[in-house]
Design a protein around this motif. Sequence first.
Motif, mmCIF file in Angstrom:
data_model
loop_
_atom_site.group_PDB
_atom_site.id
_atom_site.type_symbol
_atom_site.label_atom_id
_atom_site.label_comp_id
_atom_site.label_asym_id
_atom_site.label_seq_id
_atom_site.Cartn_x
_atom_site.Cartn_y
_atom_site.Cartn_z
ATOM 1 N N GLU A 256 0.826 -1.203 0.000
ATOM 2 C CA GLU A 256 0.000 0.000 0.000
ATOM 3 C C GLU A 256 0.862 1.256 0.000
ATOM 4 O O GLU A 256 0.558 2.239 -0.683
ATOM 5 C CB GLU A 256 -0.929 -0.005 1.216
ATOM 6 N N LEU A 257 1.962 1.202 0.757
ATOM 7 C CA LEU A 257 2.861 2.360 0.828
ATOM 8 C C LEU A 257 3.523 2.613 -0.517
ATOM 9 O O LEU A 257 3.572 3.759 -0.996
ATOM 10 C CB LEU A 257 3.911 2.108 1.913
ATOM 11 N N PHE A 261 3.022 5.884 -3.203
ATOM 12 C CA PHE A 261 4.102 6.767 -3.633
ATOM 13 C C PHE A 261 4.568 6.510 -5.068
ATOM 14 O O PHE A 261 5.636 6.979 -5.456
ATOM 15 C CB PHE A 261 5.282 6.664 -2.671
ATOM 16 N N GLY A 262 3.775 5.767 -5.860
ATOM 17 C CA GLY A 262 4.058 5.736 -7.291
ATOM 18 C C GLY A 262 4.518 4.433 -7.886
ATOM 19 O O GLY A 262 5.042 4.433 -9.008
ATOM 20 N N LEU A 263 4.339 3.307 -7.202
ATOM 21 C CA LEU A 263 4.691 2.031 -7.818
ATOM 22 C C LEU A 263 3.911 1.854 -9.115
ATOM 23 O O LEU A 263 2.694 1.994 -9.143
ATOM 24 C CB LEU A 263 4.373 0.873 -6.857
ATOM 25 N N ARG A 301 -2.961 -9.291 -0.926
ATOM 26 C CA ARG A 301 -2.183 -8.416 -1.804
ATOM 27 C C ARG A 301 -2.885 -8.188 -3.139
ATOM 28 O O ARG A 301 -2.810 -7.094 -3.709
ATOM 29 C CB ARG A 301 -0.791 -9.013 -2.021
ATOM 30 N N MET A 302 -3.575 -9.208 -3.640
ATOM 31 C CA MET A 302 -4.289 -9.012 -4.904
ATOM 32 C C MET A 302 -5.410 -7.993 -4.731
ATOM 33 O O MET A 302 -5.618 -7.137 -5.605
ATOM 34 C CB MET A 302 -4.850 -10.346 -5.409
ATOM 35 N N ALA A 307 -7.435 -2.734 -5.957
ATOM 36 C CA ALA A 307 -8.054 -1.527 -5.398
ATOM 37 C C ALA A 307 -7.297 -0.278 -5.799
ATOM 38 O O ALA A 307 -7.879 0.813 -5.870
ATOM 39 C CB ALA A 307 -8.125 -1.638 -3.873
ATOM 40 N N HIS A 308 -6.003 -0.412 -6.058
ATOM 41 C CA HIS A 308 -5.184 0.735 -6.469
ATOM 42 C C HIS A 308 -5.050 0.840 -7.985
ATOM 43 O O HIS A 308 -4.212 1.600 -8.488
ATOM 44 C CB HIS A 308 -3.794 0.652 -5.835
ATOM 45 N N GLY A 309 -5.850 0.076 -8.721
ATOM 46 C CA GLY A 309 -5.884 0.228 -10.172
ATOM 47 C C GLY A 309 -4.859 -0.583 -10.933
ATOM 48 O O GLY A 309 -4.641 -0.329 -12.126
#
Length: 474
Positions: A256-257, A261-263, A301-302, A307-309
């Motif tokens: 999530e972190l 921050f741009g992964l 994790r999936m 959730a983060h696109g």
Amino acid sequence: MTNRLPENPSLGHLKNEAKQLLRGVRAGESRALATAGGWHPGELSELRLAGAQLVVARKYGFTSWPRLRAHLAMVDEFARRPHEVGPSADSATEFLRLACLTYHAPASTETAARLLAAHPRIADASVWTMAAVGDAAGMARAVAADPASAQAHGGPFGWEPLLYLTYSRVTQSDAVGTVRVLLAAGADPNAGYLPEGLAPPFTALTGALGGGELGQPPHPRGLELARVLLRAGADANDGQALYNRGLLSDDTGYLELLLEFGLGRGDGGPWRARLGQVQDSPARMLKNTVLTVALRGQAGRMRCLLAHGAPADVKGDGHPSFGGHTALELALLGGHTEVARLLTDAGASGTLRGLDVAEAAIMRGDREQVEQLLSADPGLARQILTRRRDLLINAAEYGRVPAVRLACALGFDVNARLPSTALHKAARAGHLPMVRALLELGADRLVRDHDYDATPLEWARSAGQAKVVELLSR
């Protein structure tokens, strides 16, 4: 497909490779002709040394020989071999060697702590020892007196202070405060090194997040340190941190972190600029993370990724672990039904055929379907045994007890070493029910793996799996 540079690559070695290639082409050797023909744009009868050097450069993924030379100069600057550093008579140097992770053996933190207790002046012997013990006040005085010391290379590994801080695993007074002092004094938040001269780099972020094949512990304040580094400009597209932390349990805090921050976005930061195509792009790094999570069946994790696109409908394109499968196919192959459902709901595609259908049924522990497949094709069991030799080991690593029992019933060897056994994998993962099932099925607790020459007990001990250690020690 390009090759990966060898460990500790040298210009002299690659020059010799080009000369040998040229001699082979002129002698008409089939292997040399095939290599040159795949990478040289002109007639091989006219090949000269410059052309052979171009072939070598392209073989390793570089567009020209000068670009390969520039890459090797950069590698020479950042290459480090901390695991090769031997004991030192100097107590401060030896303390740093013992206190920090090198990822070839567990950190000897207890020995380092005893050395520090016996010689307390070690703590303020240098900016590197102050970093390792997290002495924020001492570091503030040191960088005020000499600002350049915040980026100075030294100690046993030739690291900057920021790396000794994030890779140290001894008790630290104020790790977060010390990081802030160093960053304010000009330390590089993307500080790192190339182990054996190879990518991806081991960065300060890598050290803070921990993990890895030996179950190395995260820094006690790893997520806090990582957030401070990321806010200061550390690039979130850290392939080694993703790999190392991904081997730990299905937690999501680090992921999530990094996503925050741009992964998966941006240009990849300074390490991508240095390494070029040798370093995965952010988009490829995110795609491979989705594939890896599907392969391991990590549902938490999936969910986090989707959730983060993150893209759900992705396919492996060269990495042997993915075998050209889509994320959905990998989840199905591993018997990870929940992950498969998440991917399907997100629009992922994939279809299993042939032996993949039987492997997926075994991994689900679906004895009924396996019996139906065997009835329809009596030779299927032999094909599975010869062509999917690591199936039982994978099932043990994922904690699939029914799958392991079913695989053993089909004739898989519970003590097969490829290069470690099923019991090694289960012991490192700390999966007690799996360890008990494997012992019941005849697993040898004394067998040693081919890579580290260690027993399952030693794997469990190095990974800090106390309950497994107790069980295997009886």
